[in-house]
Scaffold this active site. Sequence first.
Site: not given
Ligand code: PPS
Length: 573
Positions: A195-197, A201, A204, A289-291, A293, A451, A477
């Site tokens: 038996q082997t997963r 080498h 074995h 074998g030892r241990d 599964a 988001r 973000i």
């Molecule tokens: S997230 O939270 O990760 O889904 O956001 P993301 O896809 O990075 O989008 C952020 C960019 O959308 C613009 N934007 C906003 N950001 C934050 N909050 C709100 N309400 C919002 N509305 C528009 C903003 O330009 C962000 O761009 P970046 O490049 O981060 O400056």
Amino acid sequence: TKIMQNNLAPIPELYVSYDSAQKLKVEAADLTSHDLTPRQICDLELLMNGGFNPLKGFLSEEDYNGVVENMRLADGTLWPMPITLDVSEEFAGSIEIGQDIALRDQEGVILATMTVTDRWEPNKSVEAEKVFGADDDAHPAVNYLHNTAGKIYLGGPITGIQQPVHYDFRARRDTPNELRAYFRKLGWRKVVAFQTRNPLHRAHQELTFRAAKEAQANLLIHPIVGMTKPGDVDHFTRVRCYEAVLDKYPASTTTMSLLNLAMRMAGPREAVWHGLIRANHGCTHFIVGRDHAGPGKNSQGEDFYGPYDAQDLYRAHQDEIGAEMVDFKHMVYVQERAQYEPADEIADKDDVTILNISGTELRRRLAEGLEIPEWFSFPEVVKELRRTKPPRSQQGFTVFFTGFSGSGKSTIANALMVKLMEMGGRPVTLLDGDIVRKNLSSELGFSKEHRDLNIRRIGYVASEITKNGGIAICAPIAPYATTRRAVREDIEQFGAFVEVHVATSIEECERRDRKGLYKLAREGKIKEFTGISDPYDVPQNPELSVETENVEVDNCAHQVILKLESMGLIAAQ
Ligand code: PPS
């Protein structure tokens, strides 16, 4: 040892004849159907083909209780593992006792019907304690029991319509009766199963062949290709490795067949189960074998089972199992004699050089592209392993920037992309927040739900890029820590996830206000604006945190490059 010979008469299967199956398939289309999980498909295949003989279906409540309590079906027959059809409460509620249901694979093909004779809510903690030895989620099967399996079990006899479809290695898959017929044809009256997963080498190969010689038997390499321990080498790679090793055995002594079993990693009980399955496949001996599964460490960092628990439990039941246990000898390489020898049989231990490479050391050498000596493994096997898992500096990975709007994520991400493209070797994709929102997520806004969806989509694309050996740079973000963790988990199956917090303060971002968004957010013209009117979870353990105040973009990107180098993701120049 007593001489055992196999009785190679066919064993019962649960399939109906071809004509009946065609008819039943049409009738079953009208039945309530249950979509089988991948694990249930594995179980069903072995139920139907006799691998789980004498079971006739998913366990009834009475059989289940016996199996959990004392490893026996209600009629006293030895059976160590609960083979249960777990379903949701909702589905269970829609079924009446006595009803036939259709069991379908994930594409909707009807594989079998089941007459539901039993429905009950199991005590999963008791099952975990008795079967797996501890109610501890660090055990993969206990984790499955609590977090994946449905709440209710259905039991009842199965009528088999067709085997689950396999597209890979079809010639290497055999039912118990196909193997029995093969042994009969070749006159193999004694067969040792291994038996082997894991990849095989040299050690074995030595120990398996030695075991077969000792039992004066032929050898069956019987690897698991169903479900093994999370993190194992995938079965495609392993089977290519096994095929290479098969050539190293003397001609017509050894064969290989693939077993579509869903392992539970239940140590001692699993060993007994494995033995029963091998006896069903016409084998007379089984290497434990030892241990055997073993599931690894529990949440206290200790082993779940003692190293010889599996051998002890097996030995105590081997007459009932019907396949005699063969001890797995720990083989080591003796340099002076250029051969493998059982560690406990080396009389001149202190005068010779004993070489060994542990599993951990092997993984390290593969990850770093270091030498793996020929005494340890076969060049063909090493080549396959390297092909599947190249060193980290050739694997895909994801760099995930997170930080406020205007923190400098996009600028640094762009600089990083250009630097990585200058180095060459791997394709680079930039998934910038703005670009993604234009292409992948144009319908989404900025609520928590949206988001999260946005980030999960980015994570999905990044995980595909990582899987395929590319570099994904993400720069959203991504304000929620739980969502970032989920993306990390998606990606780490395939490669490294490097979280970079662009730690520019909200005050500094607002002062810069490059796009004039902060002003609008303050005036209430943009709602749910991160850092102003919406939350941001500061990363607690990012791989890297970069400050951007009074630091050049080029330097920020360089810090990321240094981090990647230190993680082995880009080779030092
Ligand atoms: S997230 O939270 O990760 O889904 O956001 P993301 O896809 O990075 O989008 C952020 C960019 O959308 C613009 N934007 C906003 N950001 C934050 N909050 C709100 N309400 C919002 N509305 C528009 C903003 O330009 C962000 O761009 P970046 O490049 O981060 O400056």
